[in-house]
Write an enzyme that holds these catalytic residues in place. Structure first.
Site, PDB file in Angstrom:
ATOM      1  N   ASN A  10       0.846 -10.104  13.088  1.00  0.00           N
ATOM      2  CA  ASN A  10       1.517 -10.943  13.852  1.00  0.00           C
ATOM      3  C   ASN A  10       1.557 -10.322  15.320  1.00  0.00           C
ATOM      4  O   ASN A  10       2.263  -9.203  15.359  1.00  0.00           O
ATOM      5  CB  ASN A  10       3.208 -10.844  13.318  1.00  0.00           C
ATOM      6  CG  ASN A  10       4.035 -11.850  14.272  1.00  0.00           C
ATOM      7  OD1 ASN A  10       3.410 -12.559  15.318  1.00  0.00           O
ATOM      8  ND2 ASN A  10       5.401 -11.737  13.999  1.00  0.00           N
ATOM      9  N   LYS A  12       2.633 -11.451  18.068  1.00  0.00           N
ATOM     10  CA  LYS A  12       4.024 -11.795  18.717  1.00  0.00           C
ATOM     11  C   LYS A  12       3.329 -11.882  20.170  1.00  0.00           C
ATOM     12  O   LYS A  12       2.356 -12.791  20.321  1.00  0.00           O
ATOM     13  CB  LYS A  12       4.777 -10.399  18.796  1.00  0.00           C
ATOM     14  CG  LYS A  12       5.271  -9.830  17.425  1.00  0.00           C
ATOM     15  CD  LYS A  12       6.359  -9.010  17.277  1.00  0.00           C
ATOM     16  CE  LYS A  12       6.669  -8.905  15.693  1.00  0.00           C
ATOM     17  NZ  LYS A  12       7.746  -7.897  15.659  1.00  0.00           N
ATOM     18  N   HIS A  95      10.445 -16.355  11.605  1.00  0.00           N
ATOM     19  CA  HIS A  95      10.620 -14.983  11.707  1.00  0.00           C
ATOM     20  C   HIS A  95      11.894 -14.515  12.418  1.00  0.00           C
ATOM     21  O   HIS A  95      12.532 -15.477  13.026  1.00  0.00           O
ATOM     22  CB  HIS A  95       9.464 -14.720  12.932  1.00  0.00           C
ATOM     23  CG  HIS A  95       9.227 -13.241  13.029  1.00  0.00           C
ATOM     24  ND1 HIS A  95      10.166 -12.499  13.781  1.00  0.00           N
ATOM     25  CD2 HIS A  95       8.340 -12.275  12.298  1.00  0.00           C
ATOM     26  CE1 HIS A  95       9.675 -11.111  13.636  1.00  0.00           C
ATOM     27  NE2 HIS A  95       8.376 -11.181  12.667  1.00  0.00           N
ATOM     28  N   GLU A  97      12.848 -12.818  14.766  1.00  0.00           N
ATOM     29  CA  GLU A  97      12.876 -13.108  15.965  1.00  0.00           C
ATOM     30  C   GLU A  97      13.300 -14.510  16.590  1.00  0.00           C
ATOM     31  O   GLU A  97      14.064 -14.678  17.559  1.00  0.00           O
ATOM     32  CB  GLU A  97      11.718 -12.325  16.961  1.00  0.00           C
ATOM     33  CG  GLU A  97      11.643 -10.990  16.847  1.00  0.00           C
ATOM     34  CD  GLU A  97      10.122 -10.067  16.843  1.00  0.00           C
ATOM     35  OE1 GLU A  97       9.438 -11.081  17.083  1.00  0.00           O
ATOM     36  OE2 GLU A  97      10.169  -9.213  16.311  1.00  0.00           O
ATOM     37  N   GLU A 167      10.939  -9.505   5.573  1.00  0.00           N
ATOM     38  CA  GLU A 167      10.968  -8.534   6.502  1.00  0.00           C
ATOM     39  C   GLU A 167      12.400  -8.110   6.708  1.00  0.00           C
ATOM     40  O   GLU A 167      13.209  -8.947   7.351  1.00  0.00           O
ATOM     41  CB  GLU A 167      10.178  -9.181   7.810  1.00  0.00           C
ATOM     42  CG  GLU A 167       9.071  -9.563   7.698  1.00  0.00           C
ATOM     43  CD  GLU A 167       8.281  -9.832   9.005  1.00  0.00           C
ATOM     44  OE1 GLU A 167       7.397  -8.964   9.278  1.00  0.00           O
ATOM     45  OE2 GLU A 167       8.877 -10.345  10.001  1.00  0.00           O
ATOM     46  N   GLY A 173      10.019  -3.073  14.188  1.00  0.00           N
ATOM     47  CA  GLY A 173       9.985  -2.664  15.529  1.00  0.00           C
ATOM     48  C   GLY A 173      10.710  -1.281  15.834  1.00  0.00           C
ATOM     49  O   GLY A 173      10.784  -0.794  16.702  1.00  0.00           O
ATOM     50  N   SER A 214       7.601  -2.401  10.318  1.00  0.00           N
ATOM     51  CA  SER A 214       7.122  -1.144  10.762  1.00  0.00           C
ATOM     52  C   SER A 214       6.196  -0.616   9.568  1.00  0.00           C
ATOM     53  O   SER A 214       5.923   0.616   9.211  1.00  0.00           O
ATOM     54  CB  SER A 214       8.179   0.040  10.592  1.00  0.00           C
ATOM     55  OG  SER A 214       9.168  -0.117  11.889  1.00  0.00           O
TER      56      SER A 214
HETATM   57  P1  13P Z   1       6.503  -4.201  13.136  1.00  0.00           P
HETATM   58  O1  13P Z   1       5.281  -3.924  12.251  1.00  0.00           O
HETATM   59  O2  13P Z   1       5.964  -3.916  14.709  1.00  0.00           O
HETATM   60  O3  13P Z   1       7.730  -3.607  12.857  1.00  0.00           O
HETATM   61  O4  13P Z   1       6.674  -5.691  13.166  1.00  0.00           O
HETATM   62  C1  13P Z   1       7.079  -6.517  11.928  1.00  0.00           C
HETATM   63  C2  13P Z   1       7.190  -7.914  12.109  1.00  0.00           C
HETATM   64  O5  13P Z   1       8.082  -8.440  12.752  1.00  0.00           O
HETATM   65  C3  13P Z   1       5.946  -8.428  11.747  1.00  0.00           C
HETATM   66  O6  13P Z   1       6.090  -9.863  11.647  1.00  0.00           O
END
Ligand code: 13P
Length: 250
Positions: A10, A12, A95, A97, A167, A173, A214
């Site tokens: 992803n 982002k 997601h 976010e 997740e 992150g 992560s």
């Molecule tokens: P990270 O791997 O940067 O923690 O992000 C995970 C994520 O949100 C994947 O959709």
């Protein structure tokens, strides 16, 4: 029948068109012999370049969101038809976010799922609890609610076209990974919920559930060794070919 692992990046809001072409050219040789499904989900503006660059390779391309309407007055949104027209195969929906910053709810997630599947897109549905919810001891309740509402009205035949990504929001992150045991336990709860919604065999054989948060070159093999974990949804570590390659070859 074993569930085929699936690792998705992803990206982002990272990588313009030039950076997309560059990263894909580095990824192609690194992931060519992967035994899992490989997906990269890019920003809308990079999708056409990603599809073009991935043609004839084992890398599948996904978007990071999709609207539920076919067309109309939805400023800033993109329809499933528009993604299909570009040659996009997958789409991330729900997601954290999107849920946290952009008002996504379980109900809008369900609407987006239905629209995406109806147009033949494969969905990566994200679920997961916040730190507050984990500390309150309601992780199971939260992921069950998110899963049940997301799948409301979705037929059994569509199960092969949906991947669930667990997740935990507090692990995204932050460098904090859920322990492989915790991730495995919560994914087992999600699978049990899918067994109730559809059938035990459907959940066991046809529902792939990824871990995300992560996940990286160092911890991928331990996470992927867990019996319930069928793949990963990778943020930061998907932005470098070497790191993503290591995750792919968990
Ligand atoms: P990270 O791997 O940067 O923690 O992000 C995970 C994520 O949100 C994947 O959709």
């Amino acid at each position: 029948m074993a569930r085929k692992p699936i690792i998705a990046g992803n990206w982002k809001m990272n990588n313009n068109i030039a950076a997309t072409r560059q990263l894909v050219s580095e990824l192609i040789p690194v992931v060519a012999d992967a035994v899992c499904d490989v997906v990269i989900c890019t920003p809308y503006t990079s999708l056409a370049a990603a599809v073009e660059a991935c043609k004839g390779t084992n890398i599948h391309v996904g978007a990071e969101n999709v609207h539920w309407a076919e067309k109309g007055a939805f400023t800033g949104e993109i329809s499933a038809d528009m993604l299909v027209e570009l040659g996009v195969e997958y789409v991330i929906i729900g997601h954290s976010e999107r849920r946290t910053y952009f008002g996504e709810t379980d109900l809008t997630v369900n609407k987006r799922m239905k629209a995406a599947l109806a147009k033949g897109l494969k969905v990566i549905l994200c679920v997961g609890e916040t730190l507050e919810e984990r500390e309150a001891g309601i992780t199971a309740e939260v992921v069950r609610r998110q899963t049940k509402i997301a799948f409301a009205g979705i037929d059994n035949e569509e199960l092969d076209n949906v991947v669930i990504a667990y997740e935990p929001v507090w692990a995204i992150g932050t460098g904090k990974t859920a322990t492989s045991q915790d991730a495995n336990d919560t994914i087992a709860i999600i699978r049990a919920c899918m067994a109730e919604l559809y059938c035990p065999r459907c959940a066991e054989e046809r529902v792939r559930i990824q871990y995300g948060g992560s996940m990286n070159a160092k911890n991928a093999s331990e996470l992927m060794a867990m019996p319930q974990i069928d793949g990963g949804l990778i943020g930061g570590a998907s932005l470098k070919a070497e790191d993503f390659g290591k995750v792919i070859h968990f």
